[in-house]
Design a protein around this motif. Structure first.
Motif, PDB file in Angstrom:
ATOM      1  N   VAL A 103       0.839  -1.207   0.000  1.00  0.00           N
ATOM      2  CA  VAL A 103       0.000   0.000   0.000  1.00  0.00           C
ATOM      3  C   VAL A 103       0.873   1.256   0.000  1.00  0.00           C
ATOM      4  O   VAL A 103       0.593   2.218  -0.741  1.00  0.00           O
ATOM      5  N   PHE A 104       1.932   1.255   0.797  1.00  0.00           N
ATOM      6  CA  PHE A 104       2.826   2.414   0.881  1.00  0.00           C
ATOM      7  C   PHE A 104       3.474   2.702  -0.470  1.00  0.00           C
ATOM      8  O   PHE A 104       3.553   3.865  -0.900  1.00  0.00           O
ATOM      9  N   PHE A 105       3.924   1.658  -1.150  1.00  0.00           N
ATOM     10  CA  PHE A 105       4.562   1.833  -2.457  1.00  0.00           C
ATOM     11  C   PHE A 105       3.546   2.258  -3.516  1.00  0.00           C
ATOM     12  O   PHE A 105       3.814   3.166  -4.312  1.00  0.00           O
ATOM     13  N   LEU A 106       2.391   1.614  -3.525  1.00  0.00           N
ATOM     14  CA  LEU A 106       1.372   1.957  -4.520  1.00  0.00           C
ATOM     15  C   LEU A 106       0.837   3.372  -4.293  1.00  0.00           C
ATOM     16  O   LEU A 106       0.518   4.089  -5.260  1.00  0.00           O
ATOM     17  N   TYR A 107       0.745   3.775  -3.048  1.00  0.00           N
ATOM     18  CA  TYR A 107       0.331   5.141  -2.722  1.00  0.00           C
ATOM     19  C   TYR A 107       1.309   6.144  -3.327  1.00  0.00           C
ATOM     20  O   TYR A 107       0.901   7.143  -3.941  1.00  0.00           O
TER      21      TYR A 107
END
Length: 401
Positions: free
Chosen positions: A63-67
């Motif tokens: 989620v952190f990377f995709l965000y």
């Protein structure tokens, strides 16, 4: 696996000119990255090992990377291409590591590869200082503070291997000498954040229950004696102790530089707080702190990064990104701590030494990151990925009993 190991070794050299454009515009790191990703696609796990199921930590990392990828993709401003490429490469390596680093031996070799890569960078840094006359060597990292962060992570890992592992005497002596070289190089960088991070890591290390404190104190005494003999006096000025040593003009210059740096960080803190006040939830955007720093504090004369990981994440990614990042660090530390607790009274020396090494190095990062913007440092994320793989190996070993 050889491509994955070579990728880890060469990661610090991603911007090194000699490795930057080797074939079809690709750097050496990108070539190894492509080969590692290709290998991971066709990699077959040992059938006796259960397939790992994703958990909260892995989910938060994705989620952190995709965000970050989404925020940068919808923005066409201020050249965030480097951050975009970094996030994308980290996401790919996350997949590669989770899929392929599936045994304790592979975990150990991966950690060794980190140390080998930073050792080559250390050689480059010493060459800069002694042969090129660069007062604060930065090696292949482009900045002394980031070089110091890499050294801190490796020094803490090496110390754990000296005192926790069951290596033979000759190997421990070699690691001891390597630690001395890295500590001396760390001090040559004159990074105050790096020194503080090392001290915090050492404090956590000393508070460990199984560690032999007499041996550690002896190691620190020898290290301090060795370092004081070779450390140039002007570097003491960076730490504000010039009056105690000698008031040389060169040292006074370092002390003045340190004061200017401290004042600049105070102004950046105000700018960051103003960004958070205006856009608290999602922040001003990935990579935009530097651009907006002048706009959010009129006392800042030129654009600068935050010089504080926690401030930069909060300002750029808002409370949403900040909570995710903090949760990733916390859950990684919690997993490593659980391994430490479960192996406390056992003779599982591999798990004891590796869990302590990864745990204390991450704690040292938390301290060092307070003084520089290092949320996208690849070595940090590699250690987090290796920690996840290590925990998975531990769980598989426990469940197989």
């Amino acid at each position: 696996m050889i491509f994955i190991y070579l990728l880890i070794v060469t990661t610090p050299f991603s911007q090194y000119p000699a490795f930057y454009n080797l074939f079809a515009g690709l750097s050496l790191v990108k070539i190894f990255g492509i080969l590692s990703f290709t290998y991971s696609i066709f990699y077959r796990r040992v059938e006796s090992r259960p397939v790992h199921r994703s958990s909260t930590l892995e989910f938060l990392i994705v989620v952190f990377f995709l965000y970050g990828i989404f925020r940068i993709a919808i923005s066409n401003e201020f050249g965030e291409n480097y951050i975009f490429q970094t996030i994308l490469s980290l996401l790919i390596f996350f997949f590669v590591s989770i899929r392929c680093i599936d045994s304790i031996e592979k975990v150990k070799k991966s950690i060794i590869c980190i140390i080998v890569g930073v050792f080559f960078a250390t050689y480059r840094g010493l060459k800069e200082y002694f042969y090129l006359g660069i007062a604060r060597p930065q090696s292949v990292f482009g900045d002394p503070n980031y070089f110091a962060l890499a050294l801190v992570l490796c020094i803490i890992i090496l110390l754990n291997f000296i005192f926790y592992s069951k290596l033979d005497k000759n190997k421990k002596i070699f690691i001891f000498l390597l630690s001395l070289i890295m500590i001396a190089t760390l001090l040559l960088t004159a990074s105050r954040g790096g020194v503080i991070g090392l001290l915090v890591g050492l404090l956590v290390f000393l508070l460990s229950e199984k560690v032999n404190r007499k041996k550690i104190c002896f190691f620190l005494f020898i290290s301090l004696f060795f370092i004081v003999q070779i450390l140039p006096s002007h570097l003491f000025g960076r730490f504000g102790i010039g009056n105690i040593i000698d008031m040389e003009s060169e040292m006074n210059s370092e002390m003045y530089g340190a004061k200017v740096s401290t004042d600049a960080r105070k102004k950046l803190l105000i700018a960051g707080v103003n960004m958070v006040k205006e856009k608290p939830i999602f922040g001003v955007g990935h990579g935009k702190f530097k651009y907006y720093s002048v706009s959010y504090n009129s006392e800042i004369s030129s654009s600068q990064i935050a010089h504080c990981t926690w401030l930069e994440i909060l300002a750029e990614q808002g409370i949403f990104g900040f909570i995710i990042f903090i949760s990733i660090i916390y859950l990684t530390l919690e997993r490593l701590l659980s391994v430490k607790r479960l192996t406390k009274n056992t003779k599982c020396y591999n798990f004891i030494s590796i869990s302590n090494a990864l745990f204390t190095s991450l704690v040292a990062y938390v301290a060092t990151a307070t003084f520089l913007s290092a949320e996208w440092e690849k070595l940090l994320w590699i250690i987090i990925f290796i920690s996840i793989c290590f925990y998975n190996c531990f769980i598989e070993k426990v469940s197989s009993r």
